[in-house]
Design an enzyme around this catalytic site. Structure first.
Site, PDB file in Angstrom:
ATOM      1  N   TRP A 142     -11.094  -1.413  -2.509  1.00 11.95           N
ATOM      2  CA  TRP A 142     -10.442  -1.307  -1.202  1.00 11.95           C
ATOM      3  C   TRP A 142     -10.460   0.127  -0.691  1.00 11.95           C
ATOM      4  O   TRP A 142     -10.313   1.077  -1.475  1.00 11.95           O
ATOM      5  CB  TRP A 142      -8.988  -1.756  -1.362  1.00 11.95           C
ATOM      6  CG  TRP A 142      -8.085  -1.280  -0.262  1.00 11.95           C
ATOM      7  CD1 TRP A 142      -7.381  -0.096  -0.216  1.00 11.95           C
ATOM      8  CD2 TRP A 142      -7.774  -1.966   0.946  1.00 11.95           C
ATOM      9  NE1 TRP A 142      -6.661  -0.018   0.952  1.00 11.95           N
ATOM     10  CE2 TRP A 142      -6.877  -1.160   1.687  1.00 11.95           C
ATOM     11  CE3 TRP A 142      -8.166  -3.206   1.474  1.00 11.95           C
ATOM     12  CZ2 TRP A 142      -6.369  -1.539   2.921  1.00 11.95           C
ATOM     13  CZ3 TRP A 142      -7.649  -3.576   2.714  1.00 11.95           C
ATOM     14  CH2 TRP A 142      -6.765  -2.751   3.421  1.00 11.95           C
ATOM     15  N   ASP A 181      -7.454   4.698   5.290  1.00 12.01           N
ATOM     16  CA  ASP A 181      -7.689   5.926   6.066  1.00 12.01           C
ATOM     17  C   ASP A 181      -8.693   6.920   5.458  1.00 12.01           C
ATOM     18  O   ASP A 181      -8.624   7.205   4.266  1.00 12.01           O
ATOM     19  CB  ASP A 181      -6.393   6.735   6.204  1.00 12.01           C
ATOM     20  CG  ASP A 181      -5.185   5.909   6.492  1.00 12.01           C
ATOM     21  OD1 ASP A 181      -5.318   4.707   6.741  1.00 12.01           O
ATOM     22  OD2 ASP A 181      -4.082   6.473   6.447  1.00 12.01           O
ATOM     23  N   GLN A 198      -8.297   6.830   1.379  1.00 12.11           N
ATOM     24  CA  GLN A 198      -7.293   6.012   0.717  1.00 12.11           C
ATOM     25  C   GLN A 198      -8.014   4.905  -0.027  1.00 12.11           C
ATOM     26  O   GLN A 198      -8.773   4.134   0.578  1.00 12.11           O
ATOM     27  CB  GLN A 198      -6.338   5.421   1.754  1.00 12.11           C
ATOM     28  CG  GLN A 198      -5.397   6.439   2.353  1.00 12.11           C
ATOM     29  CD  GLN A 198      -4.326   6.868   1.357  1.00 12.11           C
ATOM     30  OE1 GLN A 198      -3.335   6.186   1.155  1.00 12.11           O
ATOM     31  NE2 GLN A 198      -4.524   8.017   0.737  1.00 12.11           N
ATOM     32  N   PHE A 247      -0.937   9.443  -0.844  1.00  7.75           N
ATOM     33  CA  PHE A 247      -1.143   8.963   0.520  1.00  7.75           C
ATOM     34  C   PHE A 247      -2.007   9.956   1.312  1.00  7.75           C
ATOM     35  O   PHE A 247      -2.453  10.973   0.792  1.00  7.75           O
ATOM     36  CB  PHE A 247       0.217   8.736   1.203  1.00  7.75           C
ATOM     37  CG  PHE A 247       0.813   7.371   0.938  1.00  7.75           C
ATOM     38  CD1 PHE A 247       0.383   6.570  -0.107  1.00  7.75           C
ATOM     39  CD2 PHE A 247       1.829   6.870   1.763  1.00  7.75           C
ATOM     40  CE1 PHE A 247       0.931   5.304  -0.340  1.00  7.75           C
ATOM     41  CE2 PHE A 247       2.395   5.617   1.551  1.00  7.75           C
ATOM     42  CZ  PHE A 247       1.941   4.830   0.498  1.00  7.75           C
ATOM     43  N   SER A 248      -2.182   9.664   2.601  1.00  9.17           N
ATOM     44  CA  SER A 248      -3.158  10.392   3.419  1.00  9.17           C
ATOM     45  C   SER A 248      -2.846  11.874   3.591  1.00  9.17           C
ATOM     46  O   SER A 248      -1.689  12.302   3.500  1.00  9.17           O
ATOM     47  CB  SER A 248      -3.265   9.733   4.789  1.00  9.17           C
ATOM     48  OG  SER A 248      -3.924   8.500   4.648  1.00  9.17           O
ATOM     49  N   ARG A 257       4.913  11.781   6.448  1.00 12.07           N
ATOM     50  CA  ARG A 257       3.608  11.728   5.773  1.00 12.07           C
ATOM     51  C   ARG A 257       2.422  12.146   6.661  1.00 12.07           C
ATOM     52  O   ARG A 257       2.564  12.406   7.831  1.00 12.07           O
ATOM     53  CB  ARG A 257       3.364  10.325   5.228  1.00 12.07           C
ATOM     54  CG  ARG A 257       3.341   9.211   6.253  1.00 12.07           C
ATOM     55  CD  ARG A 257       3.034   7.878   5.569  1.00 12.07           C
ATOM     56  NE  ARG A 257       3.001   6.786   6.521  1.00 12.07           N
ATOM     57  CZ  ARG A 257       4.042   5.999   6.800  1.00 12.07           C
ATOM     58  NH1 ARG A 257       5.213   6.173   6.203  1.00 12.07           N
ATOM     59  NH2 ARG A 257       3.914   5.048   7.701  1.00 12.07           N
ATOM     60  N   ASP A 258       1.251  12.130   6.022  1.00 18.57           N
ATOM     61  CA  ASP A 258      -0.070  12.296   6.632  1.00 18.57           C
ATOM     62  C   ASP A 258      -0.304  13.701   7.201  1.00 18.57           C
ATOM     63  O   ASP A 258      -0.681  13.869   8.374  1.00 18.57           O
ATOM     64  CB  ASP A 258      -0.291  11.230   7.732  1.00 18.57           C
ATOM     65  CG  ASP A 258      -0.072   9.809   7.225  1.00 18.57           C
ATOM     66  OD1 ASP A 258      -0.096   9.616   6.000  1.00 18.57           O
ATOM     67  OD2 ASP A 258       0.133   8.901   8.063  1.00 18.57           O
ATOM     68  N   GLU A 291       1.414   7.467  12.749  1.00 15.87           N
ATOM     69  CA  GLU A 291       0.766   7.854  11.493  1.00 15.87           C
ATOM     70  C   GLU A 291      -0.433   8.766  11.782  1.00 15.87           C
ATOM     71  O   GLU A 291      -0.932   8.826  12.916  1.00 15.87           O
ATOM     72  CB  GLU A 291       0.288   6.597  10.737  1.00 15.87           C
ATOM     73  CG  GLU A 291       1.429   5.666  10.371  1.00 15.87           C
ATOM     74  CD  GLU A 291       1.005   4.433   9.559  1.00 15.87           C
ATOM     75  OE1 GLU A 291       1.710   4.103   8.607  1.00 15.87           O
ATOM     76  OE2 GLU A 291      -0.013   3.804   9.882  1.00 15.87           O
TER      77      GLU A 291
HETATM   78  C1  FRU Z   1      -2.063   4.635   7.648  1.00 15.55           C
HETATM   79  C2  FRU Z   1      -1.200   4.766   6.394  1.00 15.55           C
HETATM   80  C3  FRU Z   1      -0.678   6.187   6.266  1.00 15.55           C
HETATM   81  C4  FRU Z   1      -0.415   6.298   4.805  1.00 15.55           C
HETATM   82  C5  FRU Z   1      -1.527   5.482   4.217  1.00 15.55           C
HETATM   83  C6  FRU Z   1      -1.157   4.735   2.976  1.00 15.55           C
HETATM   84  O1  FRU Z   1      -2.985   3.609   7.605  1.00 15.55           O
HETATM   85  O2  FRU Z   1      -0.158   3.837   6.434  1.00 15.55           O
HETATM   86  O3  FRU Z   1       0.443   6.468   7.071  1.00 15.55           O
HETATM   87  O4  FRU Z   1      -0.446   7.637   4.354  1.00 15.55           O
HETATM   88  O5  FRU Z   1      -1.928   4.558   5.201  1.00 15.55           O
HETATM   89  O6  FRU Z   1      -2.261   4.101   2.423  1.00 15.55           O
END
Ligand code: FRU
Length: 525
Positions: A32, A35, A51, A91-92, A162-163, A217
């Site tokens: 899988w 992002d 991801q 995460f991202s 995040r991100d 996000e």
């Molecule tokens: C966006 C998201 C981000 C997060 C990541 C987790 O698609 O939800 O906000 O960091 O995917 O996989």
């Protein structure tokens, strides 16, 4: 993101769906992805981190996968770069080349690559339940990564933070690192500053604004010269939203404005009054269509840009999927792919700076090196009357690129039918309606649509003719259609899952003849 579904890797030996594997879009071999993360150009290679669930083909066990490319079309998958562990999912986030060795992780002569990612802390962690920003670094050009022992470097002690997208700001006020990061459920982008990538101070925030959503996000903020004029620099803020996007579910909007190293100030022309006024739902729908959409289709999310690309070029990649049905796409053993790499520019449209996007392959095709592109058709000007015109078939194993310039004349609409069946009942219909001035993509008969109730859909985008002409660049690649309209001022990206036997492509006009000024079809592997 949707709920966690762990360890669903398909059984070894399962037949899978090789006929749906894209030729020039990145997919992970058998897992899988979502992002794009840490897009960076370094030492002659484009690095795509992403991801990834290393143990399955649904969302979960989030880690940073890794692939590299020299041409942004063909990618080599490498071992997982930053794996999740018992205390955190990865995460991202983004990667910078720390040229000045501000972090001390590398040297001035041999700068480290520094990844700034979100630690999504697990129950076993002392930070359990929070999301915070952390660092990892590489001193061998991205092959191996070490987490910084002072992690996390930035926390608010909250759950939806995040991100981080980090870039170097250099302006009249000085130069420093800036982080754009979301307070996802506050629907805000927060801006922080650092001199060493390790300690961060809050500068300002932006949002909520324009399309309403549950969450914001994956922000990105970067400068571009409007129509190439270095005296006219504008800043573009991309914000991905879920749900609430124009085609339903997840999608990305952008704002154009100014950034002084501290604060992002949107141009008034970027902002839309979303109150709906007294006219109610109709005007709310209209307001939504007035927001600036990076893509009008269902399947372009979390687009962010590469750092460190030479010559000031700005290249973005998005995740070609939608959180509405992402975990259920009917492919195996992999699930999900990235969009094509797209170069973005700003151009003035009716006095306001707006993004244009071109797939990087178009630029290569127009220029030099594209040995693998093969012409299937290249027609001079002709009139398209009532009979439908058969175009070259889709070729398994290749992506197909259709370039068209059409003067609709007295036609009310014209339709491309892609991946069509010979009896005409199946196909993805891409139409232009001259009366409503809308480009419409209808995937209701595109093939397998029944794997999720929200998949069968019709998307539309407002498109004005320019000097009476519609220009389309259509890239189809087994399970996707990306349409770049009027030189990329409007873009529409949708997934499709056609039956393997349906390879016919057709073009037809209705209501009168249309003049086809250019029609070129080529394949690319
Ligand atoms: C966006 C998201 C981000 C997060 C990541 C987790 O698609 O939800 O906000 O960091 O995917 O996989």
């Amino acid at each position: 993101m949707s709920s966690r579904l762990d360890d669903a890797r398909p059984e070894a030996g399962a037949a899978g769906t090789p006929g749906l594997r894209p030729a020039i879009h990145f997919t992970a071999r058998d897992t899988w992805l979502n992002d794009p993360n840490g897009l960076v150009y370094h030492d002659g290679l484009y690095h795509l981190f992403y991801q990834n669930n290393p143990f399955g083909n649904v969302w979960g066990n989030m880690s940073w996968g890794h692939a590299t490319s020299t041409d942004l079309l063909h990618w080599t998958e490498l071992p997982v770069a930053i794996p999740c562990d018992e205390v955190e999912d990865i995460f991202s986030g983004s990667i910078v080349v720390d040229h000045g060795n501000t972090s001390g992780f590398g040297t001035e002569n041999d700068p480290a690559l520094v990844a700034i990612y979100t630690s999504a802390f697990k129950p076993g962690s002392e930070h359990s339940g929070t999301q915070a920003q952390s660092l990892a670094y590489s001193t061998d050009s991205g092959k191996s990564w070490r987490k910084y022992e002072g992690n996390p470097v930035l926390t608010r002690g909250t759950a939806h933070f995040r991100d981080p997208k980090v870039f170097r700001y250099e302006g009249p006020a000085g130069d420093w690192w800036v982080m754009a990061v979301v307070g996802a459920q506050d629907r805000q982008v927060l801006f922080y500053r650092s001199f060493d990538l390790k300690s961060w101070e809050l500068l300002s925030d932006f949002g909520p604004a324009n399309a309403d959503a549950l969450e914001w996000e994956c922000p990105d903020l970067f400068p571009l010269a409007v129509d190439g004029d270095p005296a006219n620099i504008k800043w573009v803020l991309i914000v991905s939203i879920n749900p609430g996007a124009i085609a339903g579910g997840s999608g990305s909007q952008y704002f154009v404005g100014d950034f002084d190293g501290t604060t992002f100030t949107p141009d008034p022309s970027s902002l839309v009054d979303m109150s709906g006024g007294t006219a109610g739902e109709g005007s709310l729908a209209q307001a939504l269509r007035s927001c600036l959409w990076l893509d009008w289709g269902r399947d372009c999310y979390a687009s962010v840009s590469f750092s460190n690309v030479p010559d000031g070029r700005r290249i973005i990649i998005g995740w070609m999927n939608n959180w509405d049905y992402a975990n259920e796409l009917p492919t195996a053993p992999w699930r999900s792919s990235m969009t094509l790499a797209r170069e973005v520019r700003l151009t003035a449209v009716n006095g306001s700076a707006r993004l244009v996007q071109q797939p990087v392959l178009a630029e290569l095709a127009a220029g030099e090196e594209l040995p693998a592109a093969k012409d299937q058709m290249n027609a001079d000007t002709f009139e398209l009357r009532n009979a439908a015109l058969r175009l070259p078939d889709a070729v398994p194993g290749s992506a197909q690129i259709i370039e068209a310039e059409i003067l609709p004349g007295s036609a009310d609409r014209f339709d491309f039918r892609l991946f069509g069946s010979s009896d005409g009942s199946k196909g993805t219909i891409l139409s232009y309606n001259t009366t409503s001035a809308q480009l419409i993509l209808d995937r209701r008969q595109s093939g397998n649509t029944c794997f999720h109730g929200k998949f069968a859909s019709v998307e539309s985008a407002p498109v004005d003719l320019e000097n009476g002409v519609l220009k389309l660049l259509i890239v189809v690649d087994h399970c996707s259609v990306e349409v770049f309209i009027q030189g990329g001022k409007v873009v529409l990206t949708d997934l499709i899952f056609p039956e393997p036997e349906n390879t016919e492509n057709w073009l037809s006009a209705e209501g009168g003849p249309a003049t086809i000024l250019k029609l070129a079809v080529s394949t690319l592997t």
